[in-house]
Motif scaffolding. Structure first.
Motif, PDB file in Angstrom:
ATOM      1  N   ILE A   6       0.969  -1.205  -0.079  1.00  0.00           N
ATOM      2  CA  ILE A   6       0.108  -0.027  -0.129  1.00  0.00           C
ATOM      3  C   ILE A   6       0.831   1.432  -0.106  1.00  0.00           C
ATOM      4  CG2 ILE A   6      -1.501   1.108   1.389  1.00  0.00           C
ATOM      5  CD1 ILE A   6      -2.858  -1.334   2.204  1.00  0.00           C
ATOM      6  N   GLU A   7       0.597   2.144  -0.759  1.00  0.00           N
ATOM      7  CA  GLU A   7       1.436   3.400  -0.843  1.00  0.00           C
ATOM      8  C   GLU A   7       0.617   4.526  -0.112  1.00  0.00           C
ATOM      9  OE1 GLU A   7       2.069   4.746  -4.860  1.00  0.00           O
ATOM     10  OE2 GLU A   7       2.978   2.842  -5.564  1.00  0.00           O
ATOM     11  N   SER A   8       1.233   5.128   0.676  1.00  0.00           N
ATOM     12  CA  SER A   8       0.885   6.429   1.441  1.00  0.00           C
ATOM     13  C   SER A   8       1.930   7.224   2.093  1.00  0.00           C
ATOM     14  CB  SER A   8      -0.197   5.831   2.221  1.00  0.00           C
ATOM     15  OG  SER A   8      -1.144   6.846   3.063  1.00  0.00           O
ATOM     16  N   PRO A   9       1.865   8.278   2.465  1.00  0.00           N
ATOM     17  CA  PRO A   9       0.549   9.208   2.249  1.00  0.00           C
ATOM     18  C   PRO A   9       0.878  10.572   1.651  1.00  0.00           C
ATOM     19  CG  PRO A   9       1.976   9.729   4.687  1.00  0.00           C
ATOM     20  CD  PRO A   9       2.746   8.630   3.739  1.00  0.00           C
ATOM     21  N   GLY A  10       2.155  10.839   1.319  1.00  0.00           N
ATOM     22  CA  GLY A  10       2.382  12.212   0.552  1.00  0.00           C
ATOM     23  C   GLY A  10       2.826  13.280   1.617  1.00  0.00           C
ATOM     24  N   HIS A  11       2.277  14.462   1.565  1.00  0.00           N
ATOM     25  CA  HIS A  11       2.769  15.320   2.473  1.00  0.00           C
ATOM     26  C   HIS A  11       1.940  15.232   3.782  1.00  0.00           C
ATOM     27  CE1 HIS A  11       4.637  18.441  -0.268  1.00  0.00           C
ATOM     28  NE2 HIS A  11       4.568  17.484  -1.071  1.00  0.00           N
ATOM     29  N   ALA A  12       2.719  15.465   5.139  1.00  0.00           N
ATOM     30  CA  ALA A  12       2.026  15.270   6.216  1.00  0.00           C
ATOM     31  C   ALA A  12       2.749  15.831   7.116  1.00  0.00           C
ATOM     32  CB  ALA A  12       1.598  13.789   6.594  1.00  0.00           C
ATOM     33  N   ARG A  13       2.243  16.771   8.011  1.00  0.00           N
ATOM     34  CA  ARG A  13       3.095  17.226   9.248  1.00  0.00           C
ATOM     35  C   ARG A  13       3.284  16.249  10.178  1.00  0.00           C
ATOM     36  NH1 ARG A  13       0.218  22.074  10.798  1.00  0.00           N
ATOM     37  NH2 ARG A  13      -1.130  22.141   9.217  1.00  0.00           N
ATOM     38  N   PRO A  14       4.153  16.450  11.263  1.00  0.00           N
ATOM     39  CA  PRO A  14       4.506  15.276  12.284  1.00  0.00           C
ATOM     40  C   PRO A  14       3.205  14.617  12.918  1.00  0.00           C
ATOM     41  CG  PRO A  14       6.253  16.736  12.133  1.00  0.00           C
ATOM     42  CD  PRO A  14       5.133  17.331  11.342  1.00  0.00           C
ATOM     43  N   ALA A  15       2.293  15.597  13.289  1.00  0.00           N
ATOM     44  CA  ALA A  15       1.404  15.080  13.891  1.00  0.00           C
ATOM     45  C   ALA A  15       0.302  14.082  13.289  1.00  0.00           C
ATOM     46  CB  ALA A  15       0.499  16.334  14.620  1.00  0.00           C
ATOM     47  N   ASP A  16       0.213  14.455  11.933  1.00  0.00           N
ATOM     48  CA  ASP A  16      -0.387  13.747  11.057  1.00  0.00           C
ATOM     49  C   ASP A  16       0.154  12.436  10.394  1.00  0.00           C
ATOM     50  OD1 ASP A  16      -2.714  15.241  11.016  1.00  0.00           O
ATOM     51  OD2 ASP A  16      -1.795  16.689   9.450  1.00  0.00           O
ATOM     52  N   ARG A  38      -0.635   0.994   9.996  1.00  0.00           N
ATOM     53  CA  ARG A  38      -0.035  -0.134  10.708  1.00  0.00           C
ATOM     54  C   ARG A  38      -1.022  -1.201  11.205  1.00  0.00           C
ATOM     55  NH1 ARG A  38       1.744   2.889  14.348  1.00  0.00           N
ATOM     56  NH2 ARG A  38      -0.322   2.636  15.729  1.00  0.00           N
ATOM     57  N   THR A  39      -2.208  -1.068  11.377  1.00  0.00           N
ATOM     58  CA  THR A  39      -2.909  -2.120  11.737  1.00  0.00           C
ATOM     59  C   THR A  39      -3.531  -2.874  10.706  1.00  0.00           C
ATOM     60  OG1 THR A  39      -4.944  -0.519  11.868  1.00  0.00           O
ATOM     61  CG2 THR A  39      -3.904  -0.607  13.993  1.00  0.00           C
ATOM     62  N   SER A  40      -3.378  -2.372   9.488  1.00  0.00           N
ATOM     63  CA  SER A  40      -3.866  -3.091   8.066  1.00  0.00           C
ATOM     64  C   SER A  40      -2.939  -4.539   8.186  1.00  0.00           C
ATOM     65  CB  SER A  40      -3.517  -2.404   6.920  1.00  0.00           C
ATOM     66  OG  SER A  40      -2.215  -2.153   6.669  1.00  0.00           O
ATOM     67  N   GLY A  41      -1.552  -4.439   8.569  1.00  0.00           N
ATOM     68  CA  GLY A  41      -0.810  -5.532   8.423  1.00  0.00           C
ATOM     69  C   GLY A  41      -0.084  -5.554   7.217  1.00  0.00           C
ATOM     70  N   PHE A  42      -0.204  -4.723   6.335  1.00  0.00           N
ATOM     71  CA  PHE A  42       0.332  -4.818   4.731  1.00  0.00           C
ATOM     72  C   PHE A  42       1.509  -3.882   4.901  1.00  0.00           C
ATOM     73  CE2 PHE A  42      -4.282  -5.236   3.944  1.00  0.00           C
ATOM     74  CZ  PHE A  42      -4.201  -6.703   3.447  1.00  0.00           C
ATOM     75  N   PRO A  43       2.365  -4.332   3.763  1.00  0.00           N
ATOM     76  CA  PRO A  43       3.611  -3.581   3.439  1.00  0.00           C
ATOM     77  C   PRO A  43       3.362  -2.166   3.266  1.00  0.00           C
ATOM     78  CG  PRO A  43       4.151  -5.764   2.901  1.00  0.00           C
ATOM     79  CD  PRO A  43       2.565  -5.586   3.192  1.00  0.00           C
ATOM     80  N   ILE A  44       4.025  -1.035   3.629  1.00  0.00           N
ATOM     81  CA  ILE A  44       3.640   0.284   3.390  1.00  0.00           C
ATOM     82  C   ILE A  44       4.885   0.682   2.425  1.00  0.00           C
ATOM     83  CG2 ILE A  44       3.000   2.473   4.299  1.00  0.00           C
ATOM     84  CD1 ILE A  44       1.025   0.118   4.692  1.00  0.00           C
ATOM     85  N   MET A  45       4.562   1.638   1.438  1.00  0.00           N
ATOM     86  CA  MET A  45       5.594   2.299   0.867  1.00  0.00           C
ATOM     87  C   MET A  45       5.297   3.663   0.992  1.00  0.00           C
ATOM     88  SD  MET A  45       7.391   1.657  -3.067  1.00  0.00           S
ATOM     89  CE  MET A  45       5.656   1.639  -3.840  1.00  0.00           C
ATOM     90  N   PRO A  46       5.808   4.533   1.936  1.00  0.00           N
ATOM     91  CA  PRO A  46       5.566   5.815   2.044  1.00  0.00           C
ATOM     92  C   PRO A  46       6.079   6.672   0.741  1.00  0.00           C
ATOM     93  CG  PRO A  46       7.471   5.192   3.400  1.00  0.00           C
ATOM     94  CD  PRO A  46       6.933   4.018   2.666  1.00  0.00           C
ATOM     95  N   LEU A  47       5.146   7.567   0.409  1.00  0.00           N
ATOM     96  CA  LEU A  47       5.681   8.551  -0.799  1.00  0.00           C
ATOM     97  C   LEU A  47       5.978  10.033   0.000  1.00  0.00           C
ATOM     98  CD1 LEU A  47       2.729   7.860  -3.190  1.00  0.00           C
ATOM     99  CD2 LEU A  47       4.986   6.980  -2.988  1.00  0.00           C
ATOM    100  N   GLY A  48       7.098  10.051   0.338  1.00  0.00           N
ATOM    101  CA  GLY A  48       7.580  10.945   1.474  1.00  0.00           C
ATOM    102  C   GLY A  48       7.691  10.070   2.770  1.00  0.00           C
TER     103      GLY A  48
END
Length: 372
Positions: free
Chosen positions: A218-228, A237-247
Motif C-alpha cells: 500500500i502506498e501512502s501518504p504524501g505530505h503530512a505534518r509530524p502530528a498527522d 500499521r493495523t492493516s498489517g500490509f507492507p507500506i511504501m511511503p511517498l515521502g
C-alpha cells in the motif's frame, strides 16, 4: 504480511520485520534523456549499498523504449513500473485493452512490482475539490480523467481490468502496489476525509488482491505534518500490509532540500512501524527540474540513512553501528578507517587520544576511562 519482490537473482522481502528497503526513481519523457537515465542505472548498481528497487517512471509507450528491461537485465535490483504511464490517451480516455496489455507485458517481462491506481471515483473526486491541492498523483489523475470523460459512470479503468490482471500477477509472482491517487499534496490536506477514505479503500482492495494469491503493498501518504504522520500511521500499521511511503514530506518549506525533508518524514513514519519501502525523493521534487545523477544518488543515500535509523528502532539491528563504533574506539579517532589517533580538526586536543585502546566484541560494554 510480507511482500516477496522478485529480481533476476532471487527474492527481496519487504514488510514488518524485514530490513527497510529503498527504491530509486528514474525515468524519461523523451528518448533524448535515455543516455542519462542508463547512466543512473549503472551508477546506482555500482553503489556499495545499492537500492533494493529501481522504479521506471518513463512516459513512453513500448517495452523496447522503456528502462525497466535494463533494470532486470543489468542489475540485481527489483524493477518497478507504473503501466498507466505507457499507454496512449485520446481526449482523456484510456483504452482498457491497451492498459492490460502494457501491464501484462511488464509482468511477463520480469517486473517485480507494478503500481496500479484503482481508487479514483466520483466520491473521492468530489471530496478532493475542497482541498488546497485536490490531486497530485500523475497516474491517479490519468485514471480520474479517463473516468470523468465517461461521465463518472462505471468502475475506473483499473478496476475494470483487475480480474484479468491478478491471475497474470499470480502466475509470474509480481507484487501489486496500490497507488495513493489522492495522497495529500500539502500538509494542510493530510489525513483529511479524502485520504482517510482512500486508505480504507486501499486496505479493502489489498485484502481482495491477497485473497487471489498475489502479494500487495500500500502506498501512502504524501505530505503530512509530524502530528498527522502519527495519525495516518494507525490505520496503515493495523492493516498489517507492507507500506511504501511517498515521502512523507513534513513541511512545505523545504523546496530544494526535499531529499532531507522526505528522509525525516520517512523516519518518523518508520518509527511508527509504517515504512517498509522508502521512495528516494530528490531535491528537485518541487523545483520543476529533472533529477540529476548527483541528486538521484544523494536521494538514495538520504533514504538509506532513514532506513538505517528505522531498522535500529524497529528491528533492533545495530550490527553495523556497533562495528563502526568499535573501529573508532580501537583506532582512537572519530574518523572511520583512519588508523592513527586524532584528526586535523581537533589536533592535539582530541579527547580520544587520551583513552586506552579498546578491542574485542565486548569493548563497548566497558567504561572508556578506568579508575587508576
Amino acid at each position: 504480511m510480507i511482500a516477496r519482490l522478485k529480481t533476476r537473482q532471487g527474492i527481496v522481502e519487504a514488510g514488518p520485520g524485514c530490513p527497510t528497503r529503498v527504491m530509486a526513481l528514474i525515468g524519461m519523457n523523451s528518448d533524448v534523456e535515455r543516455e542519462s537515465q542508463v547512466t543512473k542505472i549503472h551508477h546506482l548498481t555500482a553503489l556499495p549499498q545499492h537500492p533494493d528497487v529501481i522504479a521506471d517512471l518513463s512516459q513512453l509507450r513500448t517495452g523496447n523504449e522503456l528502462l525497466w528491461p535494463r533494470v532486470i537485465r543489468d542489475t540485481p535490483c527489483v524493477a518497478a513500473t507504473l503501466p498507466i504511464y505507457s499507454v496512449r490517451t485520446t481526449h482523456g480516455r484510456v483504452d482498457a485493452t491497451e492498459l492490460l496489455d502494457r501491464a501484462v507485458e511488464q509482468i511477463e517481462g520480469g517486473v517485480g512490482l507494478i503500481t496500479i491506481h484503482p481508487t479514483p471515483c466520483l466520491n473521492l473526486h468530489t471530496l478532493s475539490l475542497s482541498r488546497t491541492i485536490p490531486c497530485t498523483s500523475r497516474g491517479g489523475n490519468i485514471v480520474a480523467t479517463d473516468l470523468a470523460s465517461r461521465g463518472w459512470r462505471g468502475e475506473n479503468i483499473y478496476m475494470r481490468i483487475l480480474r484479468d490482471l491478478l491471475p497474470v500477477a499470480k502466475r509470474y509472482r509480481s507484487v501489486i502496489s496500490i497507488g495513493a491517487s489522492y495522497r495529500s499534496g500539502t500538509i494542510f490536506d493530510s489525513f483529511d476525509q479524502v485520504q482517510q477514505t482512500e486508505i480504507r479503500m486501499q486496505i479493502d482492495l489489498a485484502r481482495l488482491i491477497v485473497s487471489e494469491g498475489v502479494d500487495v503493498i500500500i502506498e501512502s501518504p504524501g505530505h503530512a505534518r509530524p502530528a498527522d504522520i502519527r495519525r495516518v500511521a494507525i490505520p496503515l500499521r493495523t492493516s498489517g500490509f507492507p507500506i511504501m511511503p511517498l515521502g512523507p514530506i513534513p513541511t512545505e518549506a523545504s523546496v530544494g532540500q526535499d531529499h532531507i525533508s522526505a528522509a525525516i518524514g520517512a523516519t518518523l513514519l518508520g518509527l511508527e512501524g509504517c515504512a517498509h519501502i522508502l521512495a528516494a525523493v530528490t531535491r528537485e521534487e518541487h523545483t520543476g527540474g529533472i533529477p540529476t545523477l548527483t541528486s538521484t544518488l544523494e536521494a538514495v543515500a538520504a533514504a538509506q540513512v532513514a532506513a538505517r535509523i528505522i531498522d535500529l528502532d524497529r528491528n533492533g539491528d545495530d550490527s553495523l553501528d556497533r562495528e563502526i563504533a568499535l573501529r573508532r574506539s580501537a583506532d582512537r579517532t572519530c574518523v572511520l578507517g583512519q588508523e592513527e589517533a586524532g584528526c586535523s580538526r581537533c589536533g592535539s586536543t582530541c579527547p580520544l587520544q587520551h583513552y586506552p585502546r579498546r578491542s574485542g566484541p565486548d569493548s563497548l560494554a566497558l567504561p572508556l576511562v578506568q579508575d587508576q
